[in-house]
Design a protein around this motif. Structure first.
Motif, PDB file in Angstrom:
ATOM      1  N   GLY A   1      53.213  36.209  19.505  1.00 20.05           N
ATOM      2  CA  GLY A   1      51.818  36.227  19.964  1.00 20.05           C
ATOM      3  C   GLY A   1      50.957  37.113  19.093  1.00 20.05           C
ATOM      4  O   GLY A   1      49.804  36.775  18.752  1.00 20.05           O
ATOM      5  N   THR A   2      51.494  38.261  18.686  1.00 20.89           N
ATOM      6  CA  THR A   2      50.744  39.155  17.799  1.00 20.89           C
ATOM      7  C   THR A   2      50.460  38.494  16.453  1.00 20.89           C
ATOM      8  O   THR A   2      49.359  38.601  15.880  1.00 20.89           O
ATOM      9  N   MET A   3      51.481  37.777  15.916  1.00 26.15           N
ATOM     10  CA  MET A   3      51.319  37.095  14.631  1.00 26.15           C
ATOM     11  C   MET A   3      50.271  36.000  14.720  1.00 26.15           C
ATOM     12  O   MET A   3      49.431  35.826  13.829  1.00 26.15           O
ATOM     13  N   VAL A   4      50.272  35.240  15.799  1.00 30.31           N
ATOM     14  CA  VAL A   4      49.283  34.183  15.978  1.00 30.31           C
ATOM     15  C   VAL A   4      47.877  34.773  16.054  1.00 30.31           C
ATOM     16  O   VAL A   4      46.908  34.260  15.446  1.00 30.31           O
ATOM     17  N   ALA A   5      47.747  35.862  16.785  1.00 32.73           N
ATOM     18  CA  ALA A   5      46.425  36.492  16.889  1.00 32.73           C
ATOM     19  C   ALA A   5      45.944  36.993  15.548  1.00 32.73           C
ATOM     20  O   ALA A   5      44.753  36.856  15.183  1.00 32.73           O
ATOM     21  N   ALA A   6      46.877  37.573  14.766  1.00 27.58           N
ATOM     22  CA  ALA A   6      46.491  38.089  13.446  1.00 27.58           C
ATOM     23  C   ALA A   6      46.068  36.955  12.524  1.00 27.58           C
ATOM     24  O   ALA A   6      45.087  37.063  11.775  1.00 27.58           O
ATOM     25  N   MET A   7      46.794  35.826  12.526  1.00 27.31           N
ATOM     26  CA  MET A   7      46.440  34.691  11.679  1.00 27.31           C
ATOM     27  C   MET A   7      45.107  34.096  12.103  1.00 27.31           C
ATOM     28  O   MET A   7      44.306  33.637  11.272  1.00 27.31           O
ATOM     29  N   ARG A   8      44.815  34.070  13.392  1.00 30.74           N
ATOM     30  CA  ARG A   8      43.529  33.547  13.858  1.00 30.74           C
ATOM     31  C   ARG A   8      42.385  34.419  13.352  1.00 30.74           C
ATOM     32  O   ARG A   8      41.356  33.926  12.876  1.00 30.74           O
ATOM     33  N   ASP A   9      42.568  35.723  13.475  1.00 29.28           N
ATOM     34  CA  ASP A   9      41.517  36.630  13.007  1.00 29.28           C
ATOM     35  C   ASP A   9      41.284  36.476  11.516  1.00 29.28           C
ATOM     36  O   ASP A   9      40.152  36.503  11.034  1.00 29.28           O
ATOM     37  N   GLN A  10      42.379  36.288  10.742  1.00 27.57           N
ATOM     38  CA  GLN A  10      42.251  36.149   9.285  1.00 27.57           C
ATOM     39  C   GLN A  10      41.544  34.852   8.930  1.00 27.57           C
ATOM     40  O   GLN A  10      40.723  34.798   8.012  1.00 27.57           O
ATOM     41  N   SER A  11      41.808  33.765   9.633  1.00 25.55           N
ATOM     42  CA  SER A  11      41.155  32.481   9.345  1.00 25.55           C
ATOM     43  C   SER A  11      39.680  32.540   9.665  1.00 25.55           C
ATOM     44  O   SER A  11      38.832  31.974   8.965  1.00 25.55           O
ATOM     45  N   VAL A  12      39.335  33.201  10.724  1.00 32.72           N
ATOM     46  CA  VAL A  12      37.923  33.317  11.098  1.00 32.72           C
ATOM     47  C   VAL A  12      37.176  34.185  10.105  1.00 32.72           C
ATOM     48  O   VAL A  12      36.019  33.927   9.746  1.00 32.72           O
ATOM     49  N   ALA A  13      37.846  35.206   9.577  1.00 24.67           N
ATOM     50  CA  ALA A  13      37.176  36.134   8.660  1.00 24.67           C
ATOM     51  C   ALA A  13      36.920  35.513   7.295  1.00 24.67           C
ATOM     52  O   ALA A  13      35.999  35.900   6.583  1.00 24.67           O
ATOM     53  N   GLN A  14      37.670  34.511   6.828  1.00 26.10           N
ATOM     54  CA  GLN A  14      37.515  33.888   5.509  1.00 26.10           C
ATOM     55  C   GLN A  14      36.772  32.567   5.667  1.00 26.10           C
ATOM     56  O   GLN A  14      37.335  31.603   6.199  1.00 26.10           O
ATOM     57  N   PRO A  15      35.488  32.435   5.227  1.00 27.01           N
ATOM     58  CA  PRO A  15      34.734  31.185   5.360  1.00 27.01           C
ATOM     59  C   PRO A  15      35.268  30.141   4.390  1.00 27.01           C
ATOM     60  O   PRO A  15      35.799  30.455   3.335  1.00 27.01           O
ATOM     61  N   VAL A  16      35.110  28.886   4.719  1.00 27.24           N
ATOM     62  CA  VAL A  16      35.569  27.781   3.889  1.00 27.24           C
ATOM     63  C   VAL A  16      34.481  27.412   2.877  1.00 27.24           C
ATOM     64  O   VAL A  16      33.316  27.209   3.245  1.00 27.24           O
ATOM     65  N   ALA A  17      34.844  27.385   1.574  1.00 29.04           N
ATOM     66  CA  ALA A  17      33.860  27.055   0.526  1.00 29.04           C
ATOM     67  C   ALA A  17      33.500  25.584   0.582  1.00 29.04           C
ATOM     68  O   ALA A  17      34.353  24.750   0.863  1.00 29.04           O
ATOM     69  N   PRO A  18      32.194  25.242   0.266  1.00 28.00           N
ATOM     70  CA  PRO A  18      31.785  23.832   0.283  1.00 28.00           C
ATOM     71  C   PRO A  18      32.442  23.064  -0.849  1.00 28.00           C
ATOM     72  O   PRO A  18      32.697  23.609  -1.923  1.00 28.00           O
ATOM     73  N   GLY A  19      32.714  21.845  -0.685  1.00 24.68           N
ATOM     74  CA  GLY A  19      33.360  21.022  -1.698  1.00 24.68           C
ATOM     75  C   GLY A  19      33.401  19.597  -1.247  1.00 24.68           C
ATOM     76  O   GLY A  19      32.718  19.192  -0.316  1.00 24.68           O
ATOM     77  N   PRO A  20      34.228  18.800  -1.934  1.00 22.64           N
ATOM     78  CA  PRO A  20      34.309  17.384  -1.553  1.00 22.64           C
ATOM     79  C   PRO A  20      34.847  17.250  -0.147  1.00 22.64           C
ATOM     80  O   PRO A  20      35.499  18.128   0.387  1.00 22.64           O
ATOM     81  N   ALA A  21      34.546  16.076   0.396  1.00 23.96           N
ATOM     82  CA  ALA A  21      34.954  15.821   1.786  1.00 23.96           C
ATOM     83  C   ALA A  21      36.467  15.872   1.913  1.00 23.96           C
ATOM     84  O   ALA A  21      37.189  15.300   1.096  1.00 23.96           O
ATOM     85  N   ARG A  22      36.900  16.594   2.872  1.00 24.36           N
ATOM     86  CA  ARG A  22      38.349  16.717   3.147  1.00 24.36           C
ATOM     87  C   ARG A  22      38.565  16.901   4.633  1.00 24.36           C
ATOM     88  O   ARG A  22      37.611  16.911   5.388  1.00 24.36           O
ATOM     89  N   GLU A  23      39.756  17.063   4.979  1.00 24.55           N
ATOM     90  CA  GLU A  23      40.060  17.174   6.408  1.00 24.55           C
ATOM     91  C   GLU A  23      39.412  18.411   6.977  1.00 24.55           C
ATOM     92  O   GLU A  23      39.250  19.421   6.276  1.00 24.55           O
ATOM     93  N   PRO A  24      39.052  18.337   8.196  1.00 19.00           N
ATOM     94  CA  PRO A  24      38.457  19.531   8.811  1.00 19.00           C
ATOM     95  C   PRO A  24      39.406  20.720   8.710  1.00 19.00           C
ATOM     96  O   PRO A  24      40.623  20.572   8.746  1.00 19.00           O
ATOM     97  N   ALA A  25      38.820  21.897   8.531  1.00 12.94           N
ATOM     98  CA  ALA A  25      39.649  23.106   8.373  1.00 12.94           C
ATOM     99  C   ALA A  25      40.492  23.386   9.588  1.00 12.94           C
ATOM    100  O   ALA A  25      41.587  23.939   9.499  1.00 12.94           O
ATOM    101  N   SER A  26      39.987  22.986  10.745  1.00 14.59           N
ATOM    102  CA  SER A  26      40.718  23.287  11.974  1.00 14.59           C
ATOM    103  C   SER A  26      42.034  22.549  12.056  1.00 14.59           C
ATOM    104  O   SER A  26      42.914  22.932  12.810  1.00 14.59           O
ATOM    105  N   SER A  27      42.192  21.480  11.255  1.00 19.77           N
ATOM    106  CA  SER A  27      43.426  20.705  11.335  1.00 19.77           C
ATOM    107  C   SER A  27      44.491  21.171  10.375  1.00 19.77           C
ATOM    108  O   SER A  27      45.617  20.716  10.442  1.00 19.77           O
ATOM    109  N   VAL A  28      44.102  22.041   9.397  1.00 22.66           N
ATOM    110  CA  VAL A  28      45.088  22.463   8.392  1.00 22.66           C
ATOM    111  C   VAL A  28      45.395  23.934   8.439  1.00 22.66           C
ATOM    112  O   VAL A  28      46.422  24.371   7.939  1.00 22.66           O
TER     113      VAL A  28
END
Length: 238
Positions: free
Chosen positions: A170-197
């Motif tokens: 549970g601690t690891m999942v929380a840490a990974m969630r916080d890290q994903s939220v803190a790093q914004p996704v750069a714009p680029g060609p159309a690809r799968e939504p970030a939430s799915s990968v």
């Protein structure tokens, strides 16, 4: 025994033994009386009324007191007769016992005693066997109880480890969630939504923990062997 005696003498000296009163007293006496008055040739009235007449006083003494040798011979003869009588009685008694021992009643009695002895031996054997069985049963129960106690302790240890692993996951999942939220996704060609990968989104859908039969957590494929039994637990990320 009474001895009336006097040595030899003249007729006047022996006259007192011819007195009527003395003769009547000697005749009526309840105690045996031996008359020994004068010598062998002398006679008085009490010689005829006494129980026994002796020729002389010495002869009267010999009649009363036997010689020691005669008494010893008589005692020895009586002893021999007694020994023979006892031996005869013992011989007859032995013969009677032998005849009784050969009687059928004694044979049946011995058979009954032997049967009772055999039954007693059988009961003793059964008691010993029952005692061994009871001891063996108690030993098995003790071993089963000890194994159950050890197994219970192992389950408690595994449960504690499982809770710790769940807390770490549970601690690891929380840490990974916080890290994903803190790093914004750069714009680029159309690809799968970030939430799915992103790993956080995958973990949010849930994850499984796989344990072997001993409760050890399987972390990679190298730990899995052919024929191994394992179990998994599905966990929903918090």
């Amino acid at each position: 025994m009474i001895i009336v005696a006097r040595g030899g003498g003249s007729a006047e000296d022996l006259a007192a033994f011819n007195h009527e009163g003395l003769a009547r007293a000697v005749a009526s006496s309840e105690i045996p009386i031996i008359s020994a008055v004068g010598h062998e040739t002398d006679f008085t009235i009490i010689d005829f009324v006494a129980d026994r007449r002796a020729e002389t006083p010495s002869a009267a003494a010999e009649l009363v007191i036997r010689s020691r040798q005669e008494v010893e011979e008589q005692a020895e003869g009586l002893q021999q007769r007694l020994v023979r009588a006892i031996r005869y009685r013992l011989l007859m008694g032995r013969q009677v016992l032998t005849e009784l021992a050969q009687h059928g009643a004694f044979a049946r009695m011995m058979d009954a005693i032997n049967q009772r002895q055999q039954k007693l031996d059988d009961l003793q054997y059964r008691v010993d066997r029952a005692e061994r069985q009871i001891l063996e049963r108690n030993r098995r129960r003790s071993e089963s109880a000890s194994a159950a106690v050890r197994h219970y302790d192992l389950q408690r240890i595994l449960a504690s480890i499982r809770k710790e692993l769940e807390a770490q996951a549970g601690t690891m999942v929380a840490a990974m969630r916080d890290q994903s939220v803190a790093q914004p996704v750069a714009p680029g060609p159309a690809r799968e939504p970030a939430s799915s990968v992103v790993p956080v989104a995958i973990l949010e859908r849930g994850y499984a923990l796989v344990f072997d039969s001993r409760g050890n957590l399987l972390k990679n494929a190298a730990q899995v062997k052919v024929g191994m039994r394992f179990r998994h637990a599905w966990r929903k990320a918090r």
